[in-house]
Write an enzyme that holds these catalytic residues in place. Structure first.
Site, short mmCIF file in Angstrom:
data_model
loop_
_atom_site.label_atom_id
_atom_site.label_comp_id
_atom_site.label_asym_id
_atom_site.label_seq_id
_atom_site.Cartn_x
_atom_site.Cartn_y
_atom_site.Cartn_z
N GLU A 198 3.12 34.91 -37.18
CA GLU A 198 1.86 35.47 -37.69
C GLU A 198 0.71 34.55 -37.24
O GLU A 198 0.08 33.90 -38.08
CB GLU A 198 1.95 35.54 -39.22
N GLU A 213 5.62 36.94 -51.04
CA GLU A 213 5.20 35.81 -50.19
C GLU A 213 4.59 34.69 -51.03
O GLU A 213 3.66 34.91 -51.81
CB GLU A 213 4.20 36.29 -49.15
O1 LIG Z 1 0.26 34.75 -44.75
C1 LIG Z 1 -0.47 35.66 -45.01
C2 LIG Z 1 -1.84 35.44 -45.54
O2 LIG Z 1 -2.24 34.16 -45.40
C3 LIG Z 1 -0.04 37.04 -44.76
O3 LIG Z 1 1.32 37.19 -44.61
C4 LIG Z 1 -0.69 38.14 -45.55
O4 LIG Z 1 -0.04 38.31 -46.77
C5 LIG Z 1 -0.71 39.35 -44.69
O5 LIG Z 1 -1.55 39.09 -43.62
C6 LIG Z 1 -1.25 40.57 -45.32
O6 LIG Z 1 -1.26 41.59 -44.40
MN LIG Z 2 2.28 35.17 -43.95
#
Ligand SMILES: O=C(CO)[C@@H](O)[C@H](O)[C@H](O)CO
Ligand SMILES: [Mn+2]
Length: 296
Positions: free
Chosen positions: A250, A151
């Site tokens: 998310e 990511e």
């Molecule tokens: O974008 C994010 C953090 O800002 C997420 O994707 C993170 O990596 C994940 O919450 C970890 O569980």
């Molecule tokens: Mn994320």
């Protein structure tokens, strides 16, 4: 396309009753529930099986997200920590295999969120991250894991990969080092891209065939459809690269607990944070996301 949601939307801690969230995701119409990896090492085989069977019964695919704790940093300058991380992930991947979960994403190449009170060694962290991911990709492949999403995060949360271009260079270096680590892919998140990229559409095109996972959220992490992220531009770019992987929203809309602390949410983002209101908002966002991002 498969659309999902991260369980953390409803929670204050990086753990929760995933059985309940599988049922909720299904009832709201999602194809995927993303869960946090953190609690999985504590699950018994019976619990992993129960989760797998529940997901199967409700027709929900499980994907996994992880913000690695400092002691699980595969790129640490401390060889002992790297050894510990290797053990942690080797065990985690076996658990994911039992869950029939084939995708994990996050800052797996580092730790999250980064402690910036310490001086950053970007070059060293990138080099050790490439070596570490080459190892992890190969081990994960043996457990049937076809995607390890690197990511690309904003500068305030991590320094290793901030842009899609950095993600692509990193992933190509991993593939060059270890041919059996082709499951190491680029992962983008609209919230982070909004901060770091000159053009969100170009960033997606840069990732191209290496894009393996995609997170969505507005500029302030509200659910898709409530802000000013350029969804049409994203649609066009995803279509241009023929992305057919998961799209997992998310959102984070409440302060409190470790989640509120790590994500830095200090106020209610919406007036009503009752479970019922959150459910309705997620359902509406799912409708919006399918409408805006699914392409023919
Ligand atoms: O974008 C994010 C953090 O800002 C997420 O994707 C993170 O990596 C994940 O919450 C970890 O569980
Ligand atoms: Mn994320």
């Amino acid at each position: 396309m498969e659309h999902g949601i991260y369980y953390a939307y409803w929670e204050h801690e990086w753990t929760g009753d995933y059985i309940q969230y599988i049922k909720k995701a299904a009832s709201l119409g999602f194809d995927i529930l993303e869960i946090a990896a953190g609690p999985l090492p504590l699950y018994s085989d019976a619990q992993l099986l129960e989760l797998r069977e529940c997901a199967k019964e409700y027709g929900v695919r499980i994907t996994v997200g992880y913000g690695p704790a400092p002691e699980n940093n595969i790129a640490s300058s401390d060889a002992g920590v790297r050894e510990n991380a290797l053990k942690f992930y080797t065990d985690l991947f076996k658990r994911m295999e039992k869950l029939h979960a084939t995708l994990i994403g996050g800052a797996l190449y580092s730790c999250w969120p980064v402690d910036y009170t310490k001086t950053v060694d970007k070059k060293g962290d990138v080099e050790r991250g490439i070596e570490g991911m080459a190892k992890l990709g190969k081990i994960a492949a043996q457990c049937g894991i076809n995607t390890l999403g690197m990511e690309c995060l904003n500068r305030f949360e991590n320094h290793v990969l901030n842009t899609a271009k950095e993600g692509v260079d990193f992933v190509k270096a991993v593939h060059q080092l270890e041919g059996e680590a082709k499951n190491v892919k680029v992962m983008l998140d609209t919230f982070h891209m909004n901060i770091e990229e000159q053009s969100i559409g170009e960033a997606i095109r840069t990732a191209g065939p290496l894009l393996g996972h995609f997170h969505t959220g507005e500029c302030n992490r509200m659910v898709p459809g409530e802000g000013r992220i350029p969804w049409r531009e994203i649609h066009d770019a995803l279509r241009a690269i023929q992305y057919d992987g998961p799209i997992v929203m998310e959102p984070f809309v409440m302060p409190g607990g470790q989640i509120g602390q790590d994500i830095k949410v200090w106020r209610n983002m919406i007036p009503d944070i009752s479970e019922k209101a959150l459910d309705e908002s997620a359902k509406k966002a799912l409708y919006f996301q399918r409408y805006m991002l699914d392409y023919q």
